[in-house]
Design a protein around this motif. Structure first.
Motif, PDB file in Angstrom:
ATOM      1  N   PRO A  16       0.827  -1.243  -0.095  1.00  0.00           N
ATOM      2  CA  PRO A  16       0.255   0.043  -0.165  1.00  0.00           C
ATOM      3  C   PRO A  16       0.728   1.251   0.027  1.00  0.00           C
ATOM      4  N   GLN A  52      -6.635   3.275   1.847  1.00  0.00           N
ATOM      5  CA  GLN A  52      -6.201   2.011   2.047  1.00  0.00           C
ATOM      6  C   GLN A  52      -4.931   1.937   2.964  1.00  0.00           C
ATOM      7  N   ALA A  53      -3.801   2.718   2.555  1.00  0.00           N
ATOM      8  CA  ALA A  53      -2.703   2.654   3.437  1.00  0.00           C
ATOM      9  C   ALA A  53      -2.890   3.077   4.835  1.00  0.00           C
TER      10      ALA A  53
END
Length: 129
Positions: A16, A52-53
């Motif tokens: 990510p 997402q990260a």
């Protein structure tokens, strides 16, 4: 935490983070080229990659430790996002000023060049007593 668990966390977080860095690079190139379609595309991709990260880094932080090298890279990516946001804000402000010069808004004074009243009443006509 065991060395295997730390390595697993690092592997899980690497992808990510690479996605964020890749999106930042692509967005930076699009900004440099002033390609508005690419800017829109890469900005949307960056938004998703960052979400997402952050989600994965937050989960990893709750379950153990995030490796310092990955934490540093994430902070650097955040700094790049802030720098690109600032650059875009400056460019937008400059564009707004140029548009104001080229296409001035409605007159703000009470009288026009001919000396006539330029104010409009709510009823569309002049005020009568």
């Amino acid at each position: 935490m065991t060395a295997t668990a730390v390595n697993t966390t690092a592997v899980d977080l690497e992808q990510p983070l690479q996605d964020v860095e890749s999106c930042l690079n692509l967005l930076g190139e699009a900004l440099h080229r002033r390609d508005s379609a690419a800017i829109e595309l890469h900005a949307a991709s960056l938004h998703l990659a960052l979400a997402q990260a952050i989600e994965q880094f937050t989960a990893a932080a709750r379950n153990g430790t995030v490796p310092a090298s990955l934490r540093t890279r994430l902070m650097q990516a955040g700094g790049r996002v802030a720098a690109q946001r600032e650059s875009l804000a400056r460019a937008t402000a400059a564009l707004d000023r140029a548009i104001d010069v080229l296409m001035p808004g409605e007159p703000t004074g009470l009288y026009g060049a001919s000396g006539k009243n330029e104010r409009k009443s709510a009823f569309g006509g002049s005020i009568q007593a």
